[in-house]
Design an enzyme around this catalytic site. Structure first.
Site, PDB file in Angstrom:
ATOM      1  N   THR A 254      50.527  27.702  46.918  1.00 13.67           N
ATOM      2  CA  THR A 254      49.974  26.380  47.220  1.00 13.67           C
ATOM      3  C   THR A 254      48.646  26.528  47.965  1.00 13.67           C
ATOM      4  OG1 THR A 254      51.286  26.369  49.236  1.00 13.67           O
ATOM      5  CG2 THR A 254      52.193  25.191  47.337  1.00 13.67           C
TER       6      THR A 254
ATOM      7  N   LEU B  13      43.267  30.106  47.712  1.00  8.95           N
ATOM      8  CA  LEU B  13      42.860  31.130  46.752  1.00  8.95           C
ATOM      9  C   LEU B  13      43.520  30.894  45.390  1.00  8.95           C
ATOM     10  CD1 LEU B  13      41.337  33.928  46.455  1.00  8.95           C
ATOM     11  CD2 LEU B  13      43.626  34.895  46.533  1.00  8.95           C
ATOM     12  N   ALA B  14      44.822  30.607  45.423  1.00 10.33           N
ATOM     13  CA  ALA B  14      45.540  30.365  44.171  1.00 10.33           C
ATOM     14  C   ALA B  14      44.900  29.204  43.420  1.00 10.33           C
ATOM     15  CB  ALA B  14      47.010  30.072  44.460  1.00 10.33           C
TER      16      ALA B  14
ATOM     17  N   ASP C 216      61.130  31.522  51.527  1.00 11.59           N
ATOM     18  CA  ASP C 216      60.969  31.892  52.928  1.00 11.59           C
ATOM     19  C   ASP C 216      60.874  33.424  52.954  1.00 11.59           C
ATOM     20  OD1 ASP C 216      61.286  32.703  55.508  1.00 11.59           O
ATOM     21  OD2 ASP C 216      63.012  31.400  55.932  1.00 11.59           O
ATOM     22  N   VAL C 217      59.739  33.931  53.316  1.00  9.90           N
ATOM     23  CA  VAL C 217      59.498  35.374  53.146  1.00  9.90           C
ATOM     24  C   VAL C 217      60.417  36.242  54.006  1.00  9.90           C
ATOM     25  CG1 VAL C 217      57.099  35.187  52.406  1.00  9.90           C
ATOM     26  CG2 VAL C 217      57.601  35.370  54.841  1.00  9.90           C
TER      27      VAL C 217
ATOM     28  N   LYS D  94      42.585  40.748  50.815  1.00  8.98           N
ATOM     29  CA  LYS D  94      42.151  41.093  52.140  1.00  8.98           C
ATOM     30  C   LYS D  94      42.597  40.028  53.134  1.00  8.98           C
ATOM     31  CE  LYS D  94      38.100  40.015  53.404  1.00  8.98           C
ATOM     32  NZ  LYS D  94      37.017  39.046  53.630  1.00  8.98           N
TER      33      LYS D  94
ATOM     34  N   ASP E  71      39.121  43.855  46.245  1.00  8.21           N
ATOM     35  CA  ASP E  71      37.829  43.580  46.856  1.00  8.21           C
ATOM     36  C   ASP E  71      37.089  42.820  45.766  1.00  8.21           C
ATOM     37  OD1 ASP E  71      35.037  43.687  47.415  1.00  8.21           O
ATOM     38  OD2 ASP E  71      35.436  45.276  48.854  1.00  8.21           O
ATOM     39  N   HIS E  72      36.962  41.511  45.914  1.00  7.87           N
ATOM     40  CA  HIS E  72      36.526  40.724  44.746  1.00  7.87           C
ATOM     41  C   HIS E  72      35.096  41.077  44.332  1.00  7.87           C
ATOM     42  CE1 HIS E  72      34.657  38.021  47.689  1.00  7.87           C
ATOM     43  NE2 HIS E  72      33.983  37.482  46.696  1.00  7.87           N
TER      44      HIS E  72
ATOM     45  N   ASP F 123      34.784  41.117  58.040  1.00 11.18           N
ATOM     46  CA  ASP F 123      34.953  40.211  56.905  1.00 11.18           C
ATOM     47  C   ASP F 123      34.128  40.668  55.691  1.00 11.18           C
ATOM     48  OD1 ASP F 123      35.939  37.698  55.811  1.00 11.18           O
ATOM     49  OD2 ASP F 123      33.887  36.959  55.959  1.00 11.18           O
TER      50      ASP F 123
ATOM     51  N   HIS G  88      33.133  44.659  51.244  1.00 10.35           N
ATOM     52  CA  HIS G  88      32.150  44.445  50.177  1.00 10.35           C
ATOM     53  C   HIS G  88      30.875  45.280  50.344  1.00 10.35           C
ATOM     54  CE1 HIS G  88      34.900  41.230  49.650  1.00 10.35           C
ATOM     55  NE2 HIS G  88      34.330  40.368  50.453  1.00 10.35           N
TER      56      HIS G  88
HETATM   57  C1  BG6 Z   1      34.950  36.874  51.375  1.00 14.51           C
HETATM   58  C2  BG6 Z   1      34.775  36.547  52.820  1.00 14.51           C
HETATM   59  O1  BG6 Z   1      35.576  38.118  51.235  1.00 14.51           O
HETATM   60  O2  BG6 Z   1      33.695  36.890  50.729  1.00 14.51           O
HETATM   61  C3  BG6 Z   1      34.063  35.229  52.991  1.00 14.51           C
HETATM   62  O3  BG6 Z   1      36.036  36.490  53.471  1.00 14.51           O
HETATM   63  C4  BG6 Z   1      32.779  35.210  52.192  1.00 14.51           C
HETATM   64  O4  BG6 Z   1      33.800  34.964  54.355  1.00 14.51           O
HETATM   65  C5  BG6 Z   1      33.013  35.655  50.759  1.00 14.51           C
HETATM   66  O5  BG6 Z   1      32.303  33.886  52.200  1.00 14.51           O
HETATM   67  C6  BG6 Z   1      31.708  35.802  50.007  1.00 14.51           C
HETATM   68  O6  BG6 Z   1      31.964  36.013  48.660  1.00 14.51           O
HETATM   69  P1  BG6 Z   1      30.940  35.619  47.527  1.00 14.51           P
HETATM   70  O7  BG6 Z   1      31.589  36.050  46.258  1.00 14.51           O
HETATM   71  O8  BG6 Z   1      30.732  34.135  47.615  1.00 14.51           O
HETATM   72  O9  BG6 Z   1      29.667  36.361  47.854  1.00 14.51           O
END
Ligand code: BG6
Length: 489
Positions: free
Chosen positions: A14, A17-18, A86-87, A149, A178-179, A236, A241
């Site tokens: 819910t 991110l999802a 409930d985890v 993360k 790590d997106h 962060d 990243h």
């Molecule tokens: C996330 C951070 O990993 O990356 C955020 O937690 C940040 O604080 C975000 O805003 C930035 O990602 P992007 O893809 O918008 O550059």
């Protein structure tokens, strides 16, 4: 196209991110024919929703991220299920187990499971252990764990978390997100470097003067104050990243493009980072926190006035740093990184500045010609620009800079896959190349821990940059000292 079969279980279904990333990504995989018809998604979270409630949430999230005229195949939503969870309650796991069994039969998913932890990190360890102990990973197919993360808060907490999840999953079953590694142009760093004869021979301290990696954001901390005030830009953005991009830029060519070979080269870069010490942090790193100012034409508050932020918060919302990689290839070449919130523009870009020629035969408007730059645009534009001196105008010894561009603006990129779409698909295929291995996580934490310790022990003079600016002046001085400046491209 490979069409992997699996059930995707989303913890935190819910959550933000999802809704913002995962559901739209699953839809795009489906629409692009990358999911077989045999798939199911099970959302779990605390809230007592029904399957119907959940499906309508998913529909809302998918519809709002689609172009207006796109027809959505309603059949898609019938693959989604919900279970209140409930985890800490073992009965929840047993119920989930029987739901997964029945869905395996119904959707022919081969007992393959992805457990995606898209929720607050304090329960990552508990969930992983319970999944194993309650038998949910004991199937005839494969089980994988995807972890968002933050992976820990510092090295000791990351290590503890890792030990907990390793009780239940092997390293090769763990996919740490790590997106940035799912972004197309981050993946292309490797291609630009290793598929072109003209760059790799110059990719070293003989020809490169410095490398700059900037990831600036215009948004402030928004609704995430509770998390962010305990984290800050170093944890962060830098620990994950920024260091990942640096590793891809600096690594040796891997002998093969397999996850293990690439990782081992990245790890070597992280091992070669010059260690920070409490004494030298100020020489290499600058921190900042935004004050009020104008962002995107509107007046905005300073960080300390945002929701859930302490009024005397010492948390940094900006970091600039100079990193040295003490190995043969990079000795003497500074890698400058810079990231922050409430900055002037939203952009992620890498600039490779080549060294000046041994002597100038040409001038540009009476000044020395510009150095060659290779710019890798990660976001919002995606592509590369090469800055050359190529135009001789009229008589005399003038040369004008020209740019060779290969890029598309964000608006044209509607069909490039989103980072999460790429990463989800990789995970379904069992390809862990674009996920972070524990060794990388550990080394990155060890590197940043020294800096965060030093900063914690010494209060900063915050706020020190205006919202809508490019950060504190000390960030410019960091490069001035070396005779360089940030390129704003
Ligand atoms: C996330 C951070 O990993 O990356 C955020 O937690 C940040 O604080 C975000 O805003 C930035 O990602 P992007 O893809 O918008 O550059």
């Amino acid at each position: 196209v490979d069409k992997p079969k699996s059930i995707l279980v989303i913890f935190g279904a819910t959550g933000d991110l999802a809704n913002r990333k995962l559901f739209p990504s699953i839809y795009r995989l489906y629409k692009n024919g990358k999911l077989s018809e045999d798939f199911a998604v099970v959302g779990v979270a605390r809230r007592p929703l029904t399957n119907e409630d959940f499906r309508s949430n998913v529909e809302h999230s998918v519809t709002s991220s689609r172009p207006e005229n796109e027809q959505i195949n309603a059949d898609f939503f019938s693959h989604f299920y919900y279970q209140p969870f409930d985890v800490t309650d073992l009965a929840s796991y047993q119920k989930l187990k029987s739901l997964l069994h029945s869905l395996d039969e119904k959707h022919h998913t081969g007992e393959n499971r992805i457990f995606y932890l898209a929720m607050a990190p304090n329960f990552f360890g508990t969930i992983a252990e319970n999944l194993k102990n309650e038998g949910l990973t004991d199937t005839n197919g494969w089980s994988r764990l995807v972890i968002e993360k933050p992976f820990g808060h510092d090295y000791p907490s990351a290590k503890k978390l890792n030990e907990q999840i390793r009780q239940a999953f092997n390293e090769d079953q763990i996919y740490r997100i790590d997106h940035y590694l799912g972004k197309e142009m981050v993946q292309n760093i490797e291609v630009i470097r290793f598929a072109n004869a003209m760059f790799e021979p110059l990719w070293n301290n003989q020809y490169i003067a410095n490398i700059q990696i900037t990831s600036s954001e215009t948004l402030g901390v928004g609704e995430r104050g509770r998390y962010y005030d305990k984290s800050g830009a170093l944890r962060d953005m830098v620990q994950n990243h920024m260091l990942q991009m640096l590793a891809l830029l600096a690594m040796e060519p891997p002998i093969k493009l397999t996850p293990d070979e690439i990782r081992s080269e990245k790890v070597k870069v992280l091992r070669a980072l010059r260690d920070m010490t409490a004494e030298n942090v100020d020489h290499y790193f600058v921190r900042g926190q935004y004050g009020h100012g104008i962002s995107n034409g509107e007046k905005v508050d300073g960080y300390r006035d945002e929701t859930a932020i302490e009024s005397d918060s010492n948390t940094e919302t900006f970091v600039a740093g100079k990193l040295m990689i003490d190995n043969f290839r990079w000795a003497g070449v500074p890698f400058y990184i810079r990231t922050g919130k409430r900055m002037e523009i939203k952009a992620t870009e890498i600039v490779i500045q080549f060294k000046d020629l041994p002597m100038n035969l040409y001038f540009n408007k009476g000044k020395d010609i510009q150095p060659n730059l290779l710019v890798i645009h990660i976001h919002p534009d995606e592509g590369v620009t090469l800055h050359l001196n190529a135009e001789k105008r009229g008589v005399g010894t003038t040369s004008t800079p020209v740019k060779l561009n290969y890029y598309s603006h964000n608006e044209d990129k509607i069909n490039t896959p989103e980072a999460y779409e790429v990463l989800l698909y990789d995970c379904m295929l069992g390809d862990s190349t674009n996920f972070t291995h524990w060794d990388e996580v550990a080394l990155s934490w060890k590197f940043v821990d020294v800096i965060s310790q030093a900063w914690q022990n010494k209060k900063a003079n915050f706020p020190n940059y205006e919202s809508g600016s490019m950060g504190p002046k000390e960030s410019n001085q960091l490069l001035d000292k070396d005779g360089f400046h940030w390129w704003s491209i």
